[in-house]
Scaffold this motif. Sequence first.
Motif, PDB file in Angstrom:
ATOM      1  N   VAL A  18      17.790  15.317  18.721  1.00  0.00           N
ATOM      2  CA  VAL A  18      18.646  16.419  19.187  1.00  0.00           C
ATOM      3  C   VAL A  18      17.764  17.426  19.914  1.00  0.00           C
ATOM      4  N   SER A  19      18.381  18.471  20.480  1.00  0.00           N
ATOM      5  CA  SER A  19      17.620  19.505  21.181  1.00  0.00           C
ATOM      6  C   SER A  19      16.998  20.484  20.187  1.00  0.00           C
ATOM      7  N   GLU A  20      15.991  21.222  20.650  1.00  0.00           N
ATOM      8  CA  GLU A  20      15.354  22.236  19.794  1.00  0.00           C
ATOM      9  C   GLU A  20      16.349  23.323  19.402  1.00  0.00           C
ATOM     10  N   SER A  21      17.250  23.697  20.333  1.00  0.00           N
ATOM     11  CA  SER A  21      18.226  24.738  20.007  1.00  0.00           C
ATOM     12  C   SER A  21      19.164  24.281  18.896  1.00  0.00           C
ATOM     13  N   THR A  22      19.513  22.987  18.901  1.00  0.00           N
ATOM     14  CA  THR A  22      20.360  22.461  17.821  1.00  0.00           C
ATOM     15  C   THR A  22      19.627  22.503  16.490  1.00  0.00           C
ATOM     16  N   VAL A  23      18.340  22.169  16.503  1.00  0.00           N
ATOM     17  CA  VAL A  23      17.530  22.245  15.273  1.00  0.00           C
ATOM     18  C   VAL A  23      17.493  23.674  14.755  1.00  0.00           C
ATOM     19  N   SER A  24      17.248  24.629  15.668  1.00  0.00           N
ATOM     20  CA  SER A  24      17.157  26.027  15.272  1.00  0.00           C
ATOM     21  C   SER A  24      18.452  26.490  14.620  1.00  0.00           C
ATOM     22  N   ARG A  25      19.587  26.130  15.229  1.00  0.00           N
ATOM     23  CA  ARG A  25      20.876  26.545  14.670  1.00  0.00           C
ATOM     24  C   ARG A  25      21.146  25.852  13.337  1.00  0.00           C
ATOM     25  N   ALA A  26      20.807  24.580  13.259  1.00  0.00           N
ATOM     26  CA  ALA A  26      21.058  23.840  12.024  1.00  0.00           C
ATOM     27  C   ALA A  26      20.242  24.398  10.866  1.00  0.00           C
ATOM     28  N   LEU A  27      18.992  24.768  11.135  1.00  0.00           N
ATOM     29  CA  LEU A  27      18.133  25.287  10.073  1.00  0.00           C
ATOM     30  C   LEU A  27      18.543  26.693   9.636  1.00  0.00           C
ATOM     31  N   SER A  28      19.290  27.395  10.493  1.00  0.00           N
ATOM     32  CA  SER A  28      19.834  28.696  10.081  1.00  0.00           C
ATOM     33  C   SER A  28      21.258  28.541   9.554  1.00  0.00           C
ATOM     34  N   ASN A  29      21.657  27.254   9.352  1.00  0.00           N
ATOM     35  CA  ASN A  29      22.976  26.921   8.788  1.00  0.00           C
ATOM     36  C   ASN A  29      24.124  27.438   9.646  1.00  0.00           C
ATOM     37  N   ASN A  30      23.901  27.457  10.950  1.00  0.00           N
ATOM     38  CA  ASN A  30      24.932  27.925  11.890  1.00  0.00           C
ATOM     39  C   ASN A  30      26.056  26.902  11.956  1.00  0.00           C
ATOM     40  N   LYS A  31      27.269  27.329  11.665  1.00  0.00           N
ATOM     41  CA  LYS A  31      28.405  26.413  11.578  1.00  0.00           C
ATOM     42  C   LYS A  31      28.936  25.989  12.938  1.00  0.00           C
ATOM     43  N   LEU A  32      28.303  26.470  14.008  1.00  0.00           N
ATOM     44  CA  LEU A  32      28.620  25.917  15.312  1.00  0.00           C
ATOM     45  C   LEU A  32      28.113  24.478  15.431  1.00  0.00           C
ATOM     46  N   ILE A  33      27.156  24.103  14.578  1.00  0.00           N
ATOM     47  CA  ILE A  33      26.683  22.724  14.482  1.00  0.00           C
ATOM     48  C   ILE A  33      27.459  22.042  13.369  1.00  0.00           C
ATOM     49  N   ASN A  34      27.983  20.850  13.623  1.00  0.00           N
ATOM     50  CA  ASN A  34      28.825  20.214  12.606  1.00  0.00           C
ATOM     51  C   ASN A  34      28.042  19.916  11.341  1.00  0.00           C
ATOM     52  N   LYS A  35      28.752  19.853  10.238  1.00  0.00           N
ATOM     53  CA  LYS A  35      28.138  19.772   8.907  1.00  0.00           C
ATOM     54  C   LYS A  35      27.214  18.567   8.766  1.00  0.00           C
ATOM     55  N   LYS A  36      27.642  17.409   9.247  1.00  0.00           N
ATOM     56  CA  LYS A  36      26.844  16.199   9.099  1.00  0.00           C
ATOM     57  C   LYS A  36      25.501  16.317   9.815  1.00  0.00           C
ATOM     58  N   THR A  37      25.523  16.876  11.033  1.00  0.00           N
ATOM     59  CA  THR A  37      24.280  17.054  11.798  1.00  0.00           C
ATOM     60  C   THR A  37      23.388  18.089  11.131  1.00  0.00           C
ATOM     61  N   ARG A  38      23.991  19.184  10.656  1.00  0.00           N
ATOM     62  CA  ARG A  38      23.208  20.213   9.961  1.00  0.00           C
ATOM     63  C   ARG A  38      22.480  19.628   8.769  1.00  0.00           C
ATOM     64  N   GLU A  39      23.199  18.894   7.953  1.00  0.00           N
ATOM     65  CA  GLU A  39      22.613  18.336   6.725  1.00  0.00           C
ATOM     66  C   GLU A  39      21.501  17.339   7.042  1.00  0.00           C
ATOM     67  N   ARG A  40      21.686  16.541   8.102  1.00  0.00           N
ATOM     68  CA  ARG A  40      20.658  15.567   8.491  1.00  0.00           C
ATOM     69  C   ARG A  40      19.384  16.281   8.948  1.00  0.00           C
ATOM     70  N   ILE A  41      19.535  17.311   9.763  1.00  0.00           N
ATOM     71  CA  ILE A  41      18.361  18.055  10.252  1.00  0.00           C
ATOM     72  C   ILE A  41      17.683  18.794   9.114  1.00  0.00           C
TER      73      ILE A  41
END
Length: 340
Positions: A18-41
Amino acid sequence: MIKNSTMKLADIAKLANVSESTVSRALSNNKLINKKTRERIQAIAQEYGFKVNASARNLRLQKTNTIAVIVLLDPNSGQSISDPFLLEILGTIADELTKYNFDLLLCTSKTNANDWHRYYITSRRADGLIVIGQGEHDQRVEALASENAPFVVWGAQPNHQKYVTVGSDNRKGGYLATKHLIQQGCKQIVFLGDIHHNEIEMRWKGYQDALEEAGIPLEKNLQISTDFTSNDGYSKIRDLFLMNQYKIDGIFAVSDAIAIGAMKFLLDKDIKIPDEIAVIGFDDIALSHYSSPALSTVKQNISAGGKLLVDLLLKKLNNQPITSQLLDVELVVRQSTAKS
């Protein structure tokens, strides 16, 4: 890959594809990233012992993770932050921002600097702004639009479409309230509210629509400018009775607080509600159900409005297109208009 502090966002992004911005959002638990992707990252980051340096991330991204909520309080209106409508919408906004890991900076127009873009955005006090109300056509809101600032407004949709708003269908609400009073037999209906405020102006237009439809002449002297308080609702109806110029049989107050104040005066004078004078408000605050008599009103979907304000602003911050939203309103009939 090496486990420890040498791990970077780019490394996590490569592992997760994924992109670095997606990683950054996922690690801050930003719900703009879907739950499955967040949990995987998050699982990958945990496996490799990666921890986000929040201060460094915010400095790099020029982000504060803070949203300023500016409540426009007219210094002459008597309205305060403890207004029931404001408490409800602010509570919803706070809950929504928490879900997305944003802090809320609460401000009022009584204390703010005039240049909001410079004070909040340029100085990095906040990433974006939510403005509650437009006051009497407040020029500071217009200035934000000219600066292309990330902000949204709770209020009436302006004709010029320079900025995005979320608000109720105030004209429809004014029409429904007035039509209901007319259907109860009312013909001399007082309008309590300050039409210099954008939302109230639309309710006034709805009031006129209902009168015109019923063939009832508009009497502008029955439009009485009123602050957003129960005290002023009480005093304005008292003053009208002291002048003894009009035999009124209905009151449309543009807020439940105003309506409750007006009812208090009528009850003090032993005037029967609704048999002699029917009263309807606007907002459907909790107290309207418990007043005596229970207050008929026009219900705004305040909770949906608060959620929409946050959703649209976060989309704006992520460079997604957003458009103004108009929420439907609902007539709620209770004892204050239900004539026997």
